[in-house]
Design an enzyme around this catalytic site. Sequence first.
Site, mmCIF file in Angstrom:
data_model
loop_
_atom_site.group_PDB
_atom_site.id
_atom_site.type_symbol
_atom_site.label_atom_id
_atom_site.label_comp_id
_atom_site.label_asym_id
_atom_site.label_seq_id
_atom_site.Cartn_x
_atom_site.Cartn_y
_atom_site.Cartn_z
ATOM 1 N N THR A 559 23.955 -55.098 -62.905
ATOM 2 C CA THR A 559 23.747 -53.714 -62.489
ATOM 3 C C THR A 559 22.784 -53.046 -63.470
ATOM 4 O O THR A 559 22.379 -53.634 -64.470
ATOM 5 C CB THR A 559 25.066 -52.926 -62.491
ATOM 6 O OG1 THR A 559 25.456 -52.662 -63.850
ATOM 7 C CG2 THR A 559 26.179 -53.694 -61.792
ATOM 8 N N LYS A 583 20.322 -53.557 -69.315
ATOM 9 C CA LYS A 583 19.760 -53.347 -70.661
ATOM 10 C C LYS A 583 20.470 -52.269 -71.459
ATOM 11 O O LYS A 583 20.179 -52.077 -72.647
ATOM 12 C CB LYS A 583 18.272 -52.969 -70.535
ATOM 13 C CG LYS A 583 17.384 -54.092 -70.080
ATOM 14 C CD LYS A 583 15.956 -53.647 -69.944
ATOM 15 C CE LYS A 583 15.719 -52.920 -68.640
ATOM 16 N NZ LYS A 583 15.841 -53.753 -67.445
ATOM 17 N N ALA A 615 12.685 -60.839 -67.411
ATOM 18 C CA ALA A 615 13.387 -61.508 -66.303
ATOM 19 C C ALA A 615 13.810 -62.912 -66.733
ATOM 20 O O ALA A 615 14.637 -63.064 -67.627
ATOM 21 C CB ALA A 615 12.528 -61.520 -65.047
ATOM 22 N N GLU A 671 12.803 -49.859 -59.218
ATOM 23 C CA GLU A 671 14.113 -49.322 -58.918
ATOM 24 C C GLU A 671 13.996 -48.420 -57.687
ATOM 25 O O GLU A 671 12.885 -48.034 -57.289
ATOM 26 C CB GLU A 671 14.631 -48.511 -60.116
ATOM 27 C CG GLU A 671 14.855 -49.314 -61.372
ATOM 28 C CD GLU A 671 16.002 -50.299 -61.253
ATOM 29 O OE1 GLU A 671 16.914 -50.053 -60.428
ATOM 30 O OE2 GLU A 671 15.983 -51.327 -61.959
ATOM 31 N N LYS A 686 13.001 -52.368 -73.738
ATOM 32 C CA LYS A 686 12.732 -53.795 -73.929
ATOM 33 C C LYS A 686 12.149 -54.088 -75.309
ATOM 34 O O LYS A 686 12.566 -55.042 -75.978
ATOM 35 C CB LYS A 686 11.791 -54.292 -72.832
ATOM 36 C CG LYS A 686 12.426 -54.320 -71.447
ATOM 37 C CD LYS A 686 11.451 -54.790 -70.379
ATOM 38 C CE LYS A 686 12.112 -54.849 -68.998
ATOM 39 N NZ LYS A 686 11.194 -55.300 -67.947
ATOM 40 N N GLY A 800 11.217 -59.517 -60.113
ATOM 41 C CA GLY A 800 11.613 -60.168 -58.870
ATOM 42 C C GLY A 800 13.031 -60.666 -58.938
ATOM 43 O O GLY A 800 13.485 -61.164 -59.976
#
Length: 816
Positions: A559, A583, A615, A671, A686, A800
Site C-alpha cells: 500500500t 516508503k 521498483a 498515483e 527515495k 510498473g
Amino acid sequence: MKILKFGGTSVANVRNILLAENIIKKESLQNRIIVVVSALHSVTDNLIKAAEYASVKDENYIPVIKNLEQKHLELVKELIPVLAQSSWLSFVKKHFNDLEDIYSGIFVLGEFTEKIRDRITSYGEFLSSNIIAARLQHEGLDCIWMNSADQIKTDSNFTHAKVDFETTENHLKNFAADHKNQIIVAPGFIAMDQHGNATTLGRGGSDYTAAIIAAALSAHELQIWTDVNGMMTADPRLVSNAKPIQEISYHEAMELSHFGAKVLYPPSIQPVMAKNIDLRIKNTFDPEAYGTLISHTLPRSERKEQQSASGVSNMSHIALLTLEGSGMVGIPGISAKLFQCLSFEKINVILITQGSSEHSITIAVNEKEIFHAENAVNTCFADDIELQRMSPVQIETGLSIIALVGENMKNRSGISAKMFGCLGNNGINIRAIAQGSSERNISIMILEKDTRKAVNILHEEFFESEVKQVHLYLCGTGNVGSKLVQQIYEQNEYLMNNHLINLRIAGISNSRKMLFSDQGITENEFSNWSENSDDASIHGFAEEIISRNLRNSVFVDVTASAAVPDVYENLLKRSINIVACNKIAAASDFEQYKTLKNTARNHRCNFYFETNVGAGLPVIGTINDLVKSGDKITSIQAVLSGTLNFVFNNYDGSRTFSEVVAQAQKEGYTEPDPRLDLTGTDVARKILILAREAGYHLQFDDIENESFLPQECLEGSVENFYVKLIEYEDYFKRLLNNAQKEGRILKYTAEFKDGKAKVGLQHAAPDSDLYHLYGKDNIVIFKTLRYSEQPLVIKGAGAGAEVTASGVFADIIRSI
C-alpha cells in the site's frame, strides 16, 4: 503367545467391537492370545463425573448412571444372540444395582475418596471385558474370561497402585497353565490389594495391564490397538503433516509418551523392555497398516538413519516452580528436601533444571497442582525463607513442555543449535531447558499459546526439512498487490520443486475487508475473496496475524498508506518478517526508522523494502552489500521516479504537458493523484532512504526539494490540477525550450553528496548517463571509495506493477 490390548475407541460401539473381533479371530488362528480391553469409550469419565455429583449432593448423578446402564444393556442386545441375552442383561443390571448402592453412599456421606474412586472405576473394564468375552464365546471361539484383579496384586496406593510383580507373575503363570483356551479376555486397568480392595493402575492403565501380562508370560509380542497408525512424529491434531514412526526404541518411546504422546501410557514400556518383548502399536480401523514397532533394536530403515530425531511431543497445562536463594549455594540436601516434600504431597515432578551456580532450582509440575506445590514447598522451607536465606517460591503458569526425542541425537553436534535457532527465528521464547546425559531428549518450556507454532516449526525443521512452509499476509490488493498474487500462484510450483519452498497466502486485506486461511487462500478463492471476508482495520489485521501465531510468517505491505506502518514494530516484535513496498516507514523520522531496523535485528527477523526505490531494481541490496564489505558511498546521482522520467521523456512540445501526464496516469505510472509524483516528494523519500541505508543520519526535512510545479497546480481537486496544467502550458514549454537551447533534456534527479541531498529538475547533457534514459526507466549512479573513477551504475525499469511486484516477490523469498 501374543497379548492384544484394545483401547476405549476400539470398543466404543458395536461397529468398532466387531472390527476388533475380526482382528482377534485372525490372530488366534496362529497364536494363543490374551485380549486386554478398556472400558467403553467415556465410561470411566462418566463414572467419576457421577461420583463428583453425588459427593456434593447433586442428584444429576442418577441420570448419568442410568445412561451408562442403558449403554451396556444396548451393547448386550446387539452383540449377544437373543436366546442368550437374558443372563447377560441380568448381569449388567446386577452390577449397576451395586454401583447405585455405592453412589447412594457417596451421596449420603458427601465423601468421594480415592479408595471409592478405584472401586467404581473398576466397573467399566469389568463390564466391557465380560460382554466381549461372551460375544467371542457365542461366536464359537475357544475363549475364557480372566479377572485381572484376581491376578494382578498391588499395594493400597489407590488410583496409582504399585504392582507386586513377583506375586502377580506367579498368579498369571498359574492361570495360563490351568486354562489352555486359545483366547483369554481380561479387563485392563484394574487390580487388587492384599486386603481384597479394588485398585487401579492409573489412567491409561489398560496398556500397563497388557504389558504386565506380556512380561509375566514372556509373550512373543504385545500389540496395542488404538485409533491411529502408530506413534507419530508429532501430535496430528497440531501438525497436519505428522507421519507414523515405523520403528523406534523403547527409550525413545518412553520419552515421547512421557512428554505427551497419548497413544501409549509411559509405565507400559518398562515391563516389556525388561523382558525384551516387542511392542507394536496398531490401528483397529486400518489393521493392514504397519503401525509402530517398539523394540530394543535401533531403527533400521535408511530414512530413519538419516534423521537425528524420532519425534516431537508436547505436554500442555504445565507450571514452573522456582526455589532460589543464596542459602542454597554449597548446602547439601536442598534438592533432596525439595523432592521429598513434593513426594510426600504426591506431586509428580515432570521436569527439573538447575544452574551450576546452585543458586536456584526449577521444576515443572502439572498446572492443577502448582498452588498445592507452592504451599508445600514454602512450608517445608519456612525457616530458610524467614531468615531470608531463600525467597518464597516463584510460580509461572500457562506453559507447555516441548520435547525433541531421538536415539540418533547422541553424539551428534548441532542438534540444540538447530532446535533453538529455528524457534528463535520464529519468536518463540524458551523459559527453561532440560537435557539428560543420554542426549536422546531435549526438553524446553514455552508459553502454552506458542505450542502449535513451536511443534510445527520443529517438525518442519527435523522431519520436513525438504519443504519450508511460508505464510504470507498481504496488505493491499491494488495493481501491485494483484500482480504479486498472480506471480505467487504462477511461481509456487517452481519454488516447491526447485527451492523446496511452499508459499501460502494465509491472509489478505484492503482498506475495507480482510480474509484469513491457515491452509492458504486458493487462486479460485482470491478472485472473489472479499465476498466472504470480514470488515477490516489495519490493527485488526495485525492482531489476527499475531494471534494465529503461524511459523515462517511474512507481512507484505503493498500500500501507500501512512497507517499501515503503525503496526510494523508490533509485528517485528513477534518475529514476523516484513516486506514493504510502502516508503512511509523507511522515510519516517530517523529514530523510528532505526527502531524498526533494530527491532527486526533483535527479534531475528527481516525488514526488507527494496522496492521503496527503483521498483524491482537491486538498489538497496547493492548499497547493503557495499557497506557490509567495507566500502563507503561518497555520492549518489539518480533518476528515481519512473513517472517523472516517463513524463519528461514524452514531453517534447508536440503535445501539452497535461496530455502527457494524463497518459502516464492512464498507463498506471502515477498515483491516482499525479501530484504525489510530480511534486518530487516521492523522489525525496527515495534519496533519503538511500542515504540512510548508506549510513548517513538524515531527516526528511534535510532534503532540498526544488519543485517545478507552480503552487496553483497543487491546490484543489485532481480535475482542477489538470485545468491548471493547461493554463500553465507556456511555463512548461519554457522549461523544455531552455533545456533544448543548451542541447540538453529535462530530467528530474536526486543527488546526494557531502552528507547533503536535494531533488529537482536538471538539464541532462548528451554525455551524461542520465541523458540516454528512456520510457519509465530509473538510474542510480554510485561513487564510492572503490568506485571513485568509474561509478557503479544500476539502470532499468523503475515503475510498473509487474516489475514492482517482482521486486516485492524477491524480498519475500529473501526474507525467509
